[in-house]
Write a protein that holds these residues in place. Structure first.
Motif, PDB file in Angstrom:
ATOM      1  N   ILE A 246       0.818  -1.210   0.000  1.00 33.21           N
ATOM      2  CA  ILE A 246       0.000   0.000   0.000  1.00 33.21           C
ATOM      3  C   ILE A 246       0.858   1.268   0.000  1.00 33.21           C
ATOM      4  O   ILE A 246       0.347   2.376  -0.186  1.00 33.21           O
ATOM      5  N   ARG A 247       2.171   1.111   0.195  1.00 35.76           N
ATOM      6  CA  ARG A 247       3.077   2.255   0.295  1.00 35.76           C
ATOM      7  C   ARG A 247       3.039   3.190  -0.927  1.00 35.76           C
ATOM      8  O   ARG A 247       2.967   4.411  -0.766  1.00 35.76           O
ATOM      9  N   PRO A 248       3.131   2.669  -2.157  1.00 35.29           N
ATOM     10  CA  PRO A 248       3.095   3.584  -3.308  1.00 35.29           C
ATOM     11  C   PRO A 248       1.816   4.406  -3.372  1.00 35.29           C
ATOM     12  O   PRO A 248       1.840   5.570  -3.775  1.00 35.29           O
ATOM     13  N   LEU A 249       0.696   3.812  -2.947  1.00 34.11           N
ATOM     14  CA  LEU A 249      -0.576   4.543  -2.948  1.00 34.11           C
ATOM     15  C   LEU A 249      -0.548   5.645  -1.888  1.00 34.11           C
ATOM     16  O   LEU A 249      -0.959   6.780  -2.153  1.00 34.11           O
ATOM     17  N   PHE A 250      -0.083   5.337  -0.703  1.00 36.67           N
ATOM     18  CA  PHE A 250       0.019   6.346   0.350  1.00 36.67           C
ATOM     19  C   PHE A 250       0.932   7.487  -0.090  1.00 36.67           C
ATOM     20  O   PHE A 250       0.641   8.668   0.145  1.00 36.67           O
ATOM     21  N   TYR A 251       2.018   7.144  -0.751  1.00 33.78           N
ATOM     22  CA  TYR A 251       2.968   8.130  -1.296  1.00 33.78           C
ATOM     23  C   TYR A 251       2.269   9.035  -2.315  1.00 33.78           C
ATOM     24  O   TYR A 251       2.380  10.268  -2.257  1.00 33.78           O
ATOM     25  N   ALA A 252       1.522   8.436  -3.250  1.00 31.24           N
ATOM     26  CA  ALA A 252       0.832   9.228  -4.270  1.00 31.24           C
ATOM     27  C   ALA A 252      -0.216  10.144  -3.647  1.00 31.24           C
ATOM     28  O   ALA A 252      -0.353  11.318  -4.026  1.00 31.24           O
ATOM     29  N   VAL A 253      -0.953   9.628  -2.671  1.00 30.79           N
ATOM     30  CA  VAL A 253      -1.967  10.429  -1.988  1.00 30.79           C
ATOM     31  C   VAL A 253      -1.315  11.616  -1.285  1.00 30.79           C
ATOM     32  O   VAL A 253      -1.828  12.741  -1.310  1.00 30.79           O
ATOM     33  N   SER A 254      -0.145  11.376  -0.665  1.00 35.59           N
ATOM     34  CA  SER A 254       0.543  12.468   0.049  1.00 35.59           C
ATOM     35  C   SER A 254       0.990  13.568  -0.909  1.00 35.59           C
ATOM     36  O   SER A 254       1.092  14.737  -0.518  1.00 35.59           O
ATOM     37  N   LEU A 255       1.264  13.196  -2.165  1.00 33.39           N
ATOM     38  CA  LEU A 255       1.716  14.172  -3.155  1.00 33.39           C
ATOM     39  C   LEU A 255       0.567  14.969  -3.764  1.00 33.39           C
ATOM     40  O   LEU A 255       0.713  16.165  -4.043  1.00 33.39           O
ATOM     41  N   LYS A 256      -0.579  14.326  -3.947  1.00 33.69           N
ATOM     42  CA  LYS A 256      -1.615  14.914  -4.805  1.00 33.69           C
ATOM     43  C   LYS A 256      -2.876  15.369  -4.079  1.00 33.69           C
ATOM     44  O   LYS A 256      -3.592  16.243  -4.578  1.00 33.69           O
ATOM     45  N   PHE A 257      -3.201  14.799  -2.927  1.00 31.38           N
ATOM     46  CA  PHE A 257      -4.441  15.177  -2.251  1.00 31.38           C
ATOM     47  C   PHE A 257      -4.250  16.478  -1.461  1.00 31.38           C
ATOM     48  O   PHE A 257      -3.156  16.746  -0.954  1.00 31.38           O
ATOM     49  N   ASN A 258      -5.323  17.262  -1.348  1.00 36.95           N
ATOM     50  CA  ASN A 258      -5.251  18.439  -0.487  1.00 36.95           C
ATOM     51  C   ASN A 258      -5.248  17.996   0.973  1.00 36.95           C
ATOM     52  O   ASN A 258      -5.435  16.819   1.282  1.00 36.95           O
ATOM     53  N   LYS A 259      -5.040  18.925   1.894  1.00 30.93           N
ATOM     54  CA  LYS A 259      -4.858  18.571   3.307  1.00 30.93           C
ATOM     55  C   LYS A 259      -6.044  17.797   3.867  1.00 30.93           C
ATOM     56  O   LYS A 259      -5.881  16.787   4.554  1.00 30.93           O
ATOM     57  N   ALA A 260      -7.249  18.254   3.583  1.00 30.45           N
ATOM     58  CA  ALA A 260      -8.437  17.601   4.141  1.00 30.45           C
ATOM     59  C   ALA A 260      -8.590  16.191   3.580  1.00 30.45           C
ATOM     60  O   ALA A 260      -8.853  15.232   4.323  1.00 30.45           O
ATOM     61  N   SER A 261      -8.419  16.058   2.271  1.00 33.16           N
ATOM     62  CA  SER A 261      -8.559  14.743   1.652  1.00 33.16           C
ATOM     63  C   SER A 261      -7.437  13.801   2.067  1.00 33.16           C
ATOM     64  O   SER A 261      -7.652  12.593   2.213  1.00 33.16           O
ATOM     65  N   PHE A 262      -6.254  14.356   2.266  1.00 35.62           N
ATOM     66  CA  PHE A 262      -5.136  13.512   2.705  1.00 35.62           C
ATOM     67  C   PHE A 262      -5.423  12.909   4.077  1.00 35.62           C
ATOM     68  O   PHE A 262      -5.145  11.735   4.332  1.00 35.62           O
ATOM     69  N   ARG A 263      -6.006  13.707   4.953  1.00 37.29           N
ATOM     70  CA  ARG A 263      -6.320  13.193   6.281  1.00 37.29           C
ATOM     71  C   ARG A 263      -7.322  12.051   6.210  1.00 37.29           C
ATOM     72  O   ARG A 263      -7.125  10.988   6.812  1.00 37.29           O
ATOM     73  N   THR A 264      -8.421  12.245   5.486  1.00 36.21           N
ATOM     74  CA  THR A 264      -9.443  11.192   5.417  1.00 36.21           C
ATOM     75  C   THR A 264      -8.928   9.973   4.658  1.00 36.21           C
ATOM     76  O   THR A 264      -9.266   8.838   5.007  1.00 36.21           O
ATOM     77  N   ALA A 265      -8.078  10.197   3.653  1.00 35.14           N
ATOM     78  CA  ALA A 265      -7.514   9.072   2.906  1.00 35.14           C
ATOM     79  C   ALA A 265      -6.562   8.262   3.778  1.00 35.14           C
ATOM     80  O   ALA A 265      -6.524   7.026   3.697  1.00 35.14           O
ATOM     81  N   THR A 266      -5.785   8.948   4.617  1.00 35.52           N
ATOM     82  CA  THR A 266      -4.878   8.243   5.516  1.00 35.52           C
ATOM     83  C   THR A 266      -5.662   7.369   6.491  1.00 35.52           C
ATOM     84  O   THR A 266      -5.274   6.223   6.779  1.00 35.52           O
ATOM     85  N   LYS A 267      -6.778   7.895   7.005  1.00 41.04           N
ATOM     86  CA  LYS A 267      -7.642   7.103   7.891  1.00 41.04           C
ATOM     87  C   LYS A 267      -8.152   5.861   7.159  1.00 41.04           C
ATOM     88  O   LYS A 267      -8.157   4.759   7.713  1.00 41.04           O
ATOM     89  N   LEU A 268      -8.588   6.043   5.915  1.00 44.68           N
ATOM     90  CA  LEU A 268      -9.091   4.918   5.144  1.00 44.68           C
ATOM     91  C   LEU A 268      -8.002   3.871   4.922  1.00 44.68           C
ATOM     92  O   LEU A 268      -8.213   2.667   5.142  1.00 44.68           O
ATOM     93  N   LEU A 269      -6.808   4.307   4.509  1.00 42.91           N
ATOM     94  CA  LEU A 269      -5.721   3.361   4.214  1.00 42.91           C
ATOM     95  C   LEU A 269      -5.254   2.652   5.478  1.00 42.91           C
ATOM     96  O   LEU A 269      -4.849   1.489   5.439  1.00 42.91           O
ATOM     97  N   HIS A 270      -5.329   3.346   6.604  1.00 41.13           N
ATOM     98  CA  HIS A 270      -4.990   2.699   7.874  1.00 41.13           C
ATOM     99  C   HIS A 270      -5.986   1.598   8.195  1.00 41.13           C
ATOM    100  O   HIS A 270      -5.599   0.471   8.562  1.00 41.13           O
TER     101      HIS A 270
END
Length: 563
Positions: A348-372
């Motif tokens: 899942i690391r490459p996906l988390f990396y891509a999300v960290s690069l491209k998502f805005n702050k709010a979306s990054f937070r919710t996406a991190t919760k989902l990936l966790h």
């Protein structure tokens, strides 16, 4: 010397490679990297071969000839570790003779023929020049009788160079200790003769960089020592042509950014994950081949190297919740990153990396919760490395990077095939085991938070281990004649089930009597942990009691790690 299609090659003694050439490690080549074990292995192997009066083959050294009529230094593409270590060994021989004031003629030969070359304008110049990061330090290190305590290393490679000098001086001291000082020059002279004539290498001189790198790749494909990341670097630098200085800056910056990662293969891992996120799915063994096929010419090479330079800092930050990269993100995001990294699910690391690069702050937070949550569910279901899951994460990573997925809602939809829904997760959790004490503590602490209606309990990962401990209700090592409710097979099956585990304050646990469940209940009912205190309400502890409790915990688990 033999010539063939742009190559000159000859069999020659290792010391004569130094005395007959001026050698330069290109600015882009990796730093000195040999450890003490590798240095001592070289010395030991040389000694064994010399004692048996055998010649000793040390492999191939690949270099690029100077284009200006061949009068400039040879650019060493492969062989720098052996050449550098041999140079340090010969310096140690010189220093030994100087220290005992013997063998002046040999010292002059070492200094004027093997180690340096005269220059009318600049005086004596070293026959071996290191790369950008190591050269100045190397020059100080190899001065006659240099004092190691006065040197100031600033890189890992400098520390390795110092250790190699110490090893060389120790080894020269050992071969000298068996004779009197008056005989030491003869011992060292015999060793120099061996290094010049019997310690053989094949010196291969290529007419240009392309030929040299091709030979370098071929040799390494056949099992020599260079890593895949080094091959990638050599290929990219070969493609960069006149932009080699910029290539060096980018690669060095990437390595500096990745230094914080606790991974022996961190460069290769980052290259692979970056390719997965930005271009295509690739296995670790195929990273070099994919880059060869995808990156061509100076423009593409420099563009790709700039990506590595820029994005490696963010990649490293995804492993550290307290990184400066997250300074402007809310505390909740940092806690989510910390929890995600507790599991470090590689696919899942490459996906988390891509999300960290491209998502805005709010979306990054919710996406991190989902990936966790996805990570926890997959780990408990033992579905972390299925090919279909890895491919799904890879496809989603590229879609995020290319801007096709911009929200957590769309990300969840793209990952639908790999999601473990609540009913499936409850079933999985109801029979799950936790042999890893750290993970067991985390699971129970999170479930305790759900039971207490805490906000985002899944992100509390640092419960003080000195204050709170993990208790096996049915003990790991029961006393003979106790716990008759469990058969031998049931003891093995149920002792690490999550339903058989609970959290306790440290002090009472130290006084725990493992002889009976009744003895434990008195401690449980006083616990500050709700889920532990509830155990005291159970009349008898048995396999059925464990199954019932774990099913109840599974209901909390679906809430603890939501999708």
């Amino acid at each position: 010397m033999t010539k063939d299609k742009g190559f000159d090659f000859e069999s020659v003694g290792l010391a004569k490679v130094l005395s007959s050439n001026v050698l330069k490690i290109p600015p882009h080549q990796r730093d000195y990297a040999w450890t003490g074990d590798q240095v001592n292995r070289l010395f030991t192997d040389l000694a064994a071969a010399k004692e048996k009066r055998h010649d000793y083959f040390l492999g191939t050294i690949v270099a690029i000839k100077d284009k200006d009529k061949g009068t400039g230094p040879l650019q060493v593409v492969d062989g720098q570790q052996r050449l550098t270590t041999t140079y340090l060994l010969i310096c140690a021989m010189r220093d030994k003779l100087r220290a005992i004031s013997k063998g002046d003629t040999i010292v002059k030969n070492i200094e004027n023929v093997i180690l340096t070359i005269p220059d009318r304008k600049e005086g004596d110049k070293p026959r071996l020049t290191m790369n950008t990061d190591d050269d100045a330090f190397f020059k100080e290190l190899t001065k006659p009788n240099s004092k190691l305590s006065e040197l100031r290393p600033t890189r890992d490679s400098h520390d390795l160079l110092i250790e190699s000098v110490k090893a060389a001086r120790k080894w020269v001291g050992q071969i000298s200790a068996v004779v009197s000082d008056s005989d030491v020059p003869d011992v060292i002279d015999s060793w120099l003769d061996y290094l010049e004539n019997e310690a053989q290498v094949v010196l291969l001189k290529a007419s240009d960089g392309a030929r040299a790198f091709k030979m370098f790749e071929t040799l390494n494909d056949r099992g020599l020592r260079t890593s895949k990341a080094d091959l990638v670097k050599s290929f990219l630098f070969g493609e960069s042509n006149n932009e080699i200085d910029q290539a060096q800056v980018c690669w060095s910056s990437m390595l500096e950014n990745l230094r914080e990662l606790d991974d022996d293969e961190r460069s290769l891992t980052f290259l692979r994950h970056h390719l997965i996120a930005t271009r295509k799915f690739v296995r670790a063994d195929d990273v070099y081949e994919v880059i060869q096929n995808e990156i061509r010419g100076s423009s593409e090479s420099i563009k790709f190297l700039n990506e590595l330079k820029t994005y490696s800092a963010r990649y490293t930050a995804t492993f550290h919740h307290d990184s400066e990269e997250w300074a402007k993100h809310p505390t909740e995001t940092k806690r989510a990153i910390e929890a995600f990294n507790k599991f470090d699910l590689k696919p899942i690391r490459p996906l988390f990396y891509a999300v960290s690069l491209k998502f805005n702050k709010a979306s990054f937070r919710t996406a991190t919760k989902l990936l966790h949550s996805i990570s926890v569910r997959l780990i408990l279901a033992s579905q972390t490395r299925t090919g279909s899951n890895e491919q799904a994460f890879s496809n989603a990573a590229r879609a995020v990077y290319q801007g096709e997925i911009t929200t957590t809602k769309d990300l969840k939809k793209a990952l639908k095939a790999v999601l473990i829904n609540d009913s499936e997760f409850i079933q999985v959790f109801s029979v799950a085991k936790a042999s890893n004490a750290g993970l067991a503590r985390y699971y129970l602490r999170t479930l305790e938070g759900v039971a207490n209606d805490e906000s985002e309990p899944q992100f509390i990962v640092n419960e003080d281990e000195m204050a709170v401990t993990l208790e096996h209700i049915f003990p790991k090592t029961p006393k003979d004649g106790t716990w008759s409710e469990f058969s031998d097979d049931e003891r093995r099956i149920f002792k690490t089930r999550i339903g058989n585990l609970c959290l306790l304050q440290k002090k009472p646990n130290n006084q725990m009597d493992n002889s009976t469940f009744a003895a434990k209940k008195a401690i449980f009912e006083k616990s500050k942990f709700v889920l532990t205190a509830n155990i005291a309400e159970i009349s008898k502890w048995s396999p059925k009691a464990i199954e019932k409790r774990q099913l109840e915990l599974a209901q909390f688990a679906a809430k603890a790690w939501p999708l």
